[in-house]
Design a protein around this motif. Structure first.
Motif, short mmCIF file in Angstrom:
data_model
loop_
_atom_site.label_atom_id
_atom_site.label_comp_id
_atom_site.label_asym_id
_atom_site.label_seq_id
_atom_site.Cartn_x
_atom_site.Cartn_y
_atom_site.Cartn_z
N ARG A 5 0.84 -1.20 0.00
CA ARG A 5 0.00 0.00 0.00
C ARG A 5 0.87 1.25 0.00
O ARG A 5 1.87 1.32 0.70
CB ARG A 5 -0.94 0.00 1.21
N SER A 6 0.47 2.24 -0.75
CA SER A 6 1.23 3.48 -0.80
C SER A 6 0.94 4.32 0.44
O SER A 6 -0.05 4.10 1.15
CB SER A 6 0.86 4.28 -2.05
N VAL A 7 1.80 5.31 0.67
CA VAL A 7 1.58 6.21 1.80
C VAL A 7 0.27 6.97 1.62
O VAL A 7 -0.49 7.17 2.58
CB VAL A 7 2.77 7.20 1.93
N LEU A 57 -5.24 8.34 3.28
CA LEU A 57 -6.66 8.45 2.95
C LEU A 57 -7.49 7.47 3.75
O LEU A 57 -8.64 7.78 4.14
CB LEU A 57 -6.86 8.22 1.45
N SER A 58 -6.94 6.29 4.03
CA SER A 58 -7.65 5.32 4.86
C SER A 58 -7.84 5.84 6.27
O SER A 58 -8.88 5.60 6.90
CB SER A 58 -6.88 4.00 4.90
N VAL A 59 -6.85 6.57 6.78
CA VAL A 59 -6.97 7.17 8.12
C VAL A 59 -8.07 8.23 8.11
O VAL A 59 -8.93 8.26 9.01
CB VAL A 59 -5.62 7.78 8.56
N GLU A 114 -15.43 8.56 8.36
CA GLU A 114 -16.62 8.71 7.53
C GLU A 114 -17.76 7.82 8.02
O GLU A 114 -18.93 8.22 8.00
CB GLU A 114 -16.28 8.36 6.07
N SER A 115 -17.43 6.61 8.47
CA SER A 115 -18.46 5.68 8.92
C SER A 115 -18.72 5.77 10.42
O SER A 115 -19.71 5.25 10.91
CB SER A 115 -18.06 4.25 8.56
N ALA A 143 -8.65 1.54 9.33
CA ALA A 143 -7.78 1.85 8.19
C ALA A 143 -6.99 0.64 7.72
O ALA A 143 -6.44 0.65 6.62
CB ALA A 143 -6.83 2.98 8.55
N GLY A 144 -6.93 -0.40 8.55
CA GLY A 144 -6.19 -1.61 8.16
C GLY A 144 -4.69 -1.42 8.17
O GLY A 144 -3.99 -1.93 7.29
N ILE A 145 -4.18 -0.68 9.15
CA ILE A 145 -2.74 -0.43 9.27
C ILE A 145 -2.30 -0.71 10.70
O ILE A 145 -3.12 -0.68 11.63
CB ILE A 145 -2.38 1.02 8.88
#
Length: 270
Positions: A10-12, A17-19, A24-25, A39-41
């Motif tokens: 995954r890119s930075v 953006l995942s963070v 949002e939810s 975020a899955g990190i």
């Protein structure tokens, strides 16, 4: 470590953006571990990215050590559609003045309706969304209008999605929705009756730009007065035409670019 198996490759940018979209939810401040999980990190990665985003004021820390989106996100979001919003705002205000009903203008953003301007009276209609808010297209009158006049590939892609049911009256069958879109295009306006909220109904008309759909203009009224909905159609059409004239020289392509439904890179070649 939570989400660590999803980090490889995954890119930075993807992680950042995942963070940000983790909020949002979840409409509440989040703990660092929650952000990492959504975020899955790894937590360590989340700690670093959240720290940097906090420095940029895109995220802020609450008194109890949790995190929420910062005001900088809101400030940046206000620039989205600003030219269209600033131009259309007096017309939406006029629509509200003439109808005394909740009035709004919206554009399509991907597979959602994005509200550019909205004027509402909380004494009349519960607030379903706000300026900058988003709703599905299939259960809103503005959304039906936008879908009905979009390019065929956009419509087809949306009809292939799982249509979420908001109320018992929401159209979730693709064939039924396709027929509704045909009716919308044929008569030049769309309606909903308790499809987004059981307490409201709505009507909307297209706002064209250089011969194609640019936005949708609509009003929302209490379901108890649904029989009065269509009588507002002449006012809606007249103000839509005025917005079309006022925005004719504005280059809306950058704002109304072909947002992709379902991640499709482009319409299929024929």
């Amino acid at each position: 470590m939570s989400g660590g198996n999803r980090e490889a490759g995954r890119s930075v940018t993807d992680k950042v953006l995942s963070v940000l979209t983790a909020f949002e939810s979840q409409h509440r401040p989040l703990a660092l571990t929650e952000i990492a999980a959504i975020a899955g990190i790894p937590v360590s990665t989340a700690h670093r990215l959240v720290g940097e985003l906090t420095e940029w004021q895109l995220i802020s820390r609450t008194a109890n050590g949790r995190y929420q989106l910062g005001l900088r996100v809101w400030e940046l979001a206000q620039n989205v559609g600003r030219q269209l919003r600033d131009t259309a705002k007096p017309f939406v205000q006029e629509l509200f003045s003439l109808t005394q009903e909740t009035s709004h203008i919206a554009i399509r953003d991907g597979n959602e309706v994005l509200y550019i301007e909205r004027i509402y009276d909380t004494r009349r209609v519960p607030q379903s969304t706000r300026v900058g808010g988003r709703l599905p297209m299939h259960n809103t009158a503005v959304g039906k209008v936008l879908l009905a006049y979009e390019e065929p590939w956009v419509r087809s892609a949306y009809l292939d999605l799982d249509l979420v049911r908001a109320t018992e009256r929401t159209i979730t069958d693709a064939r039924a929705l396709a027929a509704e879109l045909d009716r919308t295009r044929g008569r030049g306006f769309a309606t909903t009756y308790g499809e987004q909220s059981v307490d409201t109904c709505s009507i909307a008309v297209p706002v064209f730009h250089t011969g194609r759909i640019g936005a949708a203009l609509g009003i929302v009224v209490p379901i108890a007065r649904s029989d009065s909905l269509v009588r507002h159609l002449p006012v809606l059409k007249a103000i839509s035409a005025r917005i079309e004239s006022a925005t004719a020289r504005i280059p809306l392509e950058s704002l109304l670019r072909a947002h992709q439904v379902g991640g499709d890179p482009a319409p299929p070649e024929v």
